[in-house]
Design an enzyme around this catalytic site. Structure first.
Site, PDB file in Angstrom:
ATOM      1  N   PHE A  26      41.301  -3.440  37.394  1.00 38.07           N
ATOM      2  CA  PHE A  26      42.691  -3.792  37.075  1.00 38.07           C
ATOM      3  C   PHE A  26      43.466  -2.577  36.569  1.00 38.07           C
ATOM      4  CE2 PHE A  26      41.089  -8.156  36.927  1.00 38.07           C
ATOM      5  CZ  PHE A  26      42.092  -8.773  37.643  1.00 38.07           C
ATOM      6  N   GLY A  27      42.832  -1.783  35.690  1.00 34.10           N
ATOM      7  CA  GLY A  27      43.525  -0.639  35.116  1.00 34.10           C
ATOM      8  C   GLY A  27      43.703   0.464  36.143  1.00 34.10           C
ATOM      9  N   GLU A 187      35.076 -22.046  32.045  1.00 34.38           N
ATOM     10  CA  GLU A 187      35.495 -22.240  33.441  1.00 34.38           C
ATOM     11  C   GLU A 187      34.286 -22.467  34.341  1.00 34.38           C
ATOM     12  OE1 GLU A 187      39.746 -19.927  33.574  1.00 34.38           O
ATOM     13  OE2 GLU A 187      37.993 -18.736  34.006  1.00 34.38           O
ATOM     14  N   ALA A 333      42.454  -8.362  31.428  1.00 32.91           N
ATOM     15  CA  ALA A 333      43.185  -7.692  32.510  1.00 32.91           C
ATOM     16  C   ALA A 333      44.584  -7.220  32.085  1.00 32.91           C
ATOM     17  CB  ALA A 333      43.263  -8.628  33.716  1.00 32.91           C
TER      18      ALA A 333
HETATM   19  C1  LIG Z   1      33.730 -13.298  34.876  1.00 34.41           C
HETATM   20  C2  LIG Z   1      34.949 -12.662  34.258  1.00 34.41           C
HETATM   21  C3  LIG Z   1      36.096 -13.394  34.095  1.00 34.41           C
HETATM   22  C4  LIG Z   1      37.235 -12.825  33.521  1.00 34.41           C
HETATM   23  N1  LIG Z   1      38.364 -13.583  33.374  1.00 34.41           N
HETATM   24  C5  LIG Z   1      39.484 -13.024  32.880  1.00 34.41           C
HETATM   25  C6  LIG Z   1      40.682 -13.770  32.770  1.00 34.41           C
HETATM   26  O1  LIG Z   1      40.736 -14.959  33.126  1.00 34.41           O
HETATM   27  N2  LIG Z   1      41.786 -13.153  32.272  1.00 34.41           N
HETATM   28  C7  LIG Z   1      41.759 -11.832  31.894  1.00 34.41           C
HETATM   29  O2  LIG Z   1      42.781 -11.299  31.478  1.00 34.41           O
HETATM   30  N3  LIG Z   1      40.635 -11.106  31.971  1.00 34.41           N
HETATM   31  C8  LIG Z   1      39.504 -11.661  32.452  1.00 34.41           C
HETATM   32  N4  LIG Z   1      38.359 -10.922  32.542  1.00 34.41           N
HETATM   33  C9  LIG Z   1      38.352  -9.546  32.040  1.00 34.41           C
HETATM   34  C10 LIG Z   1      38.978  -8.600  33.033  1.00 34.41           C
HETATM   35  O3  LIG Z   1      38.411  -8.779  34.317  1.00 34.41           O
HETATM   36  C11 LIG Z   1      38.773  -7.176  32.529  1.00 34.41           C
HETATM   37  O4  LIG Z   1      39.380  -7.063  31.280  1.00 34.41           O
HETATM   38  C12 LIG Z   1      39.372  -6.175  33.499  1.00 34.41           C
HETATM   39  O5  LIG Z   1      38.721  -6.229  34.742  1.00 34.41           O
HETATM   40  C13 LIG Z   1      39.270  -4.764  32.904  1.00 34.41           C
HETATM   41  O6  LIG Z   1      39.833  -3.868  33.788  1.00 34.41           O
HETATM   42  P1  LIG Z   1      39.289  -2.381  33.869  1.00 34.41           P
HETATM   43  O7  LIG Z   1      40.210  -1.673  34.827  1.00 34.41           O
HETATM   44  O8  LIG Z   1      39.126  -1.831  32.503  1.00 34.41           O
HETATM   45  O9  LIG Z   1      37.829  -2.480  34.485  1.00 34.41           O
HETATM   46  P2  LIG Z   1      37.254  -3.230  35.757  1.00 34.41           P
HETATM   47  O10 LIG Z   1      38.248  -4.145  36.353  1.00 34.41           O
HETATM   48  O11 LIG Z   1      35.948  -3.792  35.317  1.00 34.41           O
HETATM   49  O12 LIG Z   1      36.994  -2.052  36.797  1.00 34.41           O
HETATM   50  C14 LIG Z   1      36.107  -1.001  36.540  1.00 34.41           C
HETATM   51  C15 LIG Z   1      35.844  -0.247  37.833  1.00 34.41           C
HETATM   52  O13 LIG Z   1      35.133   0.918  37.537  1.00 34.41           O
HETATM   53  C16 LIG Z   1      34.109   1.131  38.477  1.00 34.41           C
HETATM   54  N5  LIG Z   1      33.087   1.961  37.833  1.00 34.41           N
HETATM   55  C17 LIG Z   1      32.391   1.679  36.709  1.00 34.41           C
HETATM   56  N6  LIG Z   1      31.597   2.716  36.370  1.00 34.41           N
HETATM   57  C18 LIG Z   1      31.791   3.661  37.319  1.00 34.41           C
HETATM   58  C19 LIG Z   1      31.247   4.963  37.514  1.00 34.41           C
HETATM   59  N7  LIG Z   1      30.358   5.499  36.671  1.00 34.41           N
HETATM   60  N8  LIG Z   1      31.638   5.673  38.602  1.00 34.41           N
HETATM   61  C20 LIG Z   1      32.531   5.140  39.479  1.00 34.41           C
HETATM   62  N9  LIG Z   1      33.096   3.916  39.317  1.00 34.41           N
HETATM   63  C21 LIG Z   1      32.727   3.197  38.247  1.00 34.41           C
HETATM   64  C22 LIG Z   1      33.671  -0.276  38.841  1.00 34.41           C
HETATM   65  O14 LIG Z   1      33.043  -0.301  40.108  1.00 34.41           O
HETATM   66  C23 LIG Z   1      35.002  -1.027  38.815  1.00 34.41           C
HETATM   67  O15 LIG Z   1      35.608  -1.044  40.083  1.00 34.41           O
HETATM   68  C24 LIG Z   1      37.202 -11.480  33.109  1.00 34.41           C
HETATM   69  C25 LIG Z   1      36.038 -10.720  33.284  1.00 34.41           C
HETATM   70  C26 LIG Z   1      34.915 -11.308  33.850  1.00 34.41           C
HETATM   71  C27 LIG Z   1      33.665 -10.487  34.040  1.00 34.41           C
END
Ligand SMILES: Cc1cc2nc3c(=O)[nH]c(=O)nc-3n(C[C@H](O)[C@H](O)[C@H](O)COP(=O)(O)OP(=O)(O)OC[C@H]3O[C@@H](n4cnc5c(N)ncnc54)[C@H](O)[C@@H]3O)c2cc1C
Length: 449
Positions: A26-27, A187, A333
Site C-alpha cells: 500500500f505504501g 472477518e 493501509a
Molecule cells: C489479513 C490482513 C488483513 C488486513 N486488513 C486490513 C484492513 O481491513 N484495513 C487496513 O487498513 N489494513 C488492513 N491490513 C493491514 C494492511 O494490509 C497493512 O497495514 C498494509 O499492507 C501496510 O502497507 P505497507 O506498504 O507498509 O506494506 P505491505 O502492503 O505489506 O507491502 C510490503 C511489500 O514489501 C515487499 N517486501 C518485503 N520485504 C522485502 C524485501 N526484503 N525485498 C523486497 N521486497 C520486500 C513485500 O513483498 C510487499 O509487496 C490487513 C493486513 C492483513 C495481513
C-alpha cells in the site's frame, strides 16, 4: 547526489533524484504513483521499485481467498502491468537483504546492487508468533496470497477427509481455531462460518456440519479492540449467532501437532490453527543498522526519515512513526498510504530546494465485516454504523481501494455472484503436491501445507 540529468519542462537542468522504493504494498505503490505523477509535471525524479513478489497484494481481502469467495488474481495485480505506462519508473524483482549506507546502494539476495540517491523502505510486516511455542511450526498465517491458498486447500481437504473417513468426523478434523479477535480474525471467523453453513453443508450432505466447530480466541476482554466497546459487543453477538465459539480473555498458550492449548489450559483437538494475532516488521528492518522499537519497527522522525540517516525514509507497517501522544501509529493501509503521499511531496520539495512540515496522520475511521450483509464501521465525528449500511460502506471502500479496473470488476462480479447464489465458487484445491486420496491426518500435523 546527481544520478542523471533530464530535461523535462520546468526543470531542464535540475539534477534528477533516483528514488529507490523497497516494497510495492500500500505504501510503496502509492509513493511510486505519486512520484510518477509529479515527474509528469516536471519534478526531477526517477524511481526504481524493488519487490520480492512480482505483484501487489490487497491484504484486507486475503481472508476471502482463504474462504473461497475470491480468486487469488482478484486481490493480486502484476507490478509491471500497473507501472508500465509510467515513464521513469523501473521495476526490479528481487529481495533486498542489505543496505550499504556509505556507497548509497541496496544489496540484493541475488548479489546485485542498486544505487540510490534517496531510499524509501516500505517492506511491510510479517506474522509474529509472540514467542508462543509451536505457532511458527504449526499455525497458518494470513499475510500473502500463498498463505490464503494454503489455508483454503487445507480447509477444503479437512472436509474431504471427514467425508471419506467417518472416524475423522469427531476427532478435531472439523475444528478450526483462529487466534486473534482483531478485524482479520473476526472477518475470517464470520466468513468461514458462512462458507460452512451456506456452501459446504450442501457440498457434503454426508456430514453433519452442525458438528463443525469454529473457535475464536482473543486474549483481551473485547473483540475488535481498536474499535469502541459497542462495536466489539456487536461483533461478539453477531459471531455467536453464527455459531462461533468466541473466547474472550483467552489466548493460545501453545500449538502441537493435532492440538492447541489455550491460556485457560483447555486443550482443543484440531487440525487447524490460524494465526491472526500479531504483526511485526519485515526482516529487512534488522539490516537497516538502527536500534529498532517495539515489534522491531524502524523509528522515524517527523519527516519519516530513519533516525540518523538523512537519505533514508521508512513508511507503513515497517516504520514506527509516532502520533501526537507519542504512540506508534497502527499498522493499517491508510497510515501507509498517507505516509507515502507525504514522502512523495517531501522528496520533490527537497529536490527543488524547499521542505515540508512534519507528517500528521488523519484517522478516517475503521471498518470490519462480520458476515453476509453485516459489518461495523466507525467514522470520524463518532459516527457508528452497523449492519447492512456498514456493509455497503465497507464494500464501496474496498472496491475503491483495490488497484486496477479489472480487479474491481472481478471482485464485484464475485461478490454479486456469491450474494445471489449463496455460493463461494473458488473452491479449488490447488496443492502442487496433492495426490489422489492423500489426505493428511490431523495427528500428523496442524499445518499440512
Ligand atoms: C489479513 C490482513 C488483513 C488486513 N486488513 C486490513 C484492513 O481491513 N484495513 C487496513 O487498513 N489494513 C488492513 N491490513 C493491514 C494492511 O494490509 C497493512 O497495514 C498494509 O499492507 C501496510 O502497507 P505497507 O506498504 O507498509 O506494506 P505491505 O502492503 O505489506 O507491502 C510490503 C511489500 O514489501 C515487499 N517486501 C518485503 N520485504 C522485502 C524485501 N526484503 N525485498 C523486497 N521486497 C520486500 C513485500 O513483498 C510487499 O509487496 C490487513 C493486513 C492483513 C495481513
Amino acid at each position: 547526489m546527481t544520478t542523471h540529468e533530464h530535461d523535462t519542462a520546468g526543470s531542464a537542468t535540475a539534477p534528477t533524484e533516483h528514488v529507490v522504493v523497497v516494497g510495492a504494498g500500500f505504501g510503496g505503490l502509492t509513493l511510486i504513483r505519486e512520484l510518477a505523477r509529479k515527474r509528469r509535471r516536471g519534478a526531477p525524479v526517477e524511481v526504481t521499485v524493488i519487490d520480492r513478489n512480482n505483484h501487489h497484494t490487497f491484504q484486507p481481502l486475503l481472508y476471502q481467498v482463504a474462504t473461497a469467495g475470491l480468486q487469488p488474481q482478484d486481490i493480486g495485480v502484476s507490478l509491471r502491468a500497473i507501472l508500465r505506462r509510467h515513464e521513469g519508473v523501473h521495476v526490479r524483482l528481487g529481495e533486498v537483504v542489505g543496505i550499504d549506507h556509505d556507497a548509497l546502494e541496496v544489496e540484493m539476495a541475488d548479489g546485485g546492487r542498486v544505487p540510490y540517491d534517496r531510499l524509501v523502505i516500505a517492506a511491510g510486516g510479517q506474522s509474529e508468533d509472540l514467542g508462543i511455542p509451536g505457532v511458527a511450526e504449526h499455525a497458518f498465517g494470513l499475510k500473502w496470497i500463498p498463505d490464503a491458498i494454503a489455508l483454503r486447500n487445507h480447509v477444503l481437504r479437512r472436509f474431504e477427509l471427514a467425508s471419506a473417513r467417518p472416524e475423522h468426523r469427531h476427532d478435531g478434523t472439523l475444528t478450526f481455531v483462529i487466534a486473534g479477535g482483531g478485524p482479520t480474525g473476526v472477518e475470517l471467523a464470520g466468513t468461514l462460518a458462512e462458507l460452512v453453513d451456506l456452501v459446504l453443508r450442501r457440498d457434503h450432505p454426508e456430514l453433519d456440519v452442525d458438528n463443525v466447530r469454529i473457535v475464536l480466541a482473543e486474549p483481551m476482554e473485547q473483540l475488535l479492540t481498536g474499535f469502541s466497546e459497542a462495536s466489539g459487543r456487536e461483533a461478539l453477538l453477531a459471531l455467536q449467532q453464527r455459531g462461533i465459539d468466541v473466547r474472550l480473555g483467552v489466548g493460545v498458550a501453545r500449538a502441537d501437532a493435532g492440538q492447541v492449548q489455550l491460556t485457560d489450559d483447555e486443550v482443543i483437538p484440531t487440525a487447524t490453527l490460524v494465526w491472526a494475532a500479531g504483526i511485526s516488521a519485515a526482516p529487512l528492518a534488522d539490516v537497516v543498522g538502527v536500534e529498532l522499537g517495539r515489534g522491531r519497527r524502524i523509528p522515524v522522525d517527523g519527516q519519516l526519515r530513519v533516525e540518523g540517516l538523512a537519505r533514508v525514509h521508512a513508511i507503513g507497517d515497517i516504520a514506527a512513526s509516532l502520533d501526537r501522544d507519542g504512540q506508534p501509529l497502527p499498522q493499517l493501509a491508510p497510515v501507509a498510504i498517507q505516509q507515502a503521499r507525504y514522502v512523495a511531496d517531501l522528496v520533490v520539495a527537497e529536490a527543488e530546494g524547499s521542505t515540508r512540515k512534519p507528517f500528521r496522520y488523519r484517522d478516517k475511521g475503521s471498518m470490519a465485516t462480520i458476515g453476509r450483509l453485516d459489518a461495523v464501521a466507525e467514522l470520524p465525528g463518532r459516527i457508528r454504523l452497523r449492519g447492512v449500511v456498514a456493509w455497503i460502506a465497507w464494500l464501496v471502500l474496498h472496491l475503491f481501494m483495490l488497484v486496477g479496473f479489472k480487479n474491481r470488476v472481478g471482485v464485484l462480479g464475485n461478490w454479486v455472484w456469491n450474494y445471489v447464489t449463496y455460493d463461494h465458487s473458488a473452491r479449488l484445491i490447488l496443492e502442487q503436491d496433492a495426490q489422489a486420496g492423500d489426505l493428511a491426518e490431523p495427528e500428523d500435523t496442524l499445518k499440512s501445507s
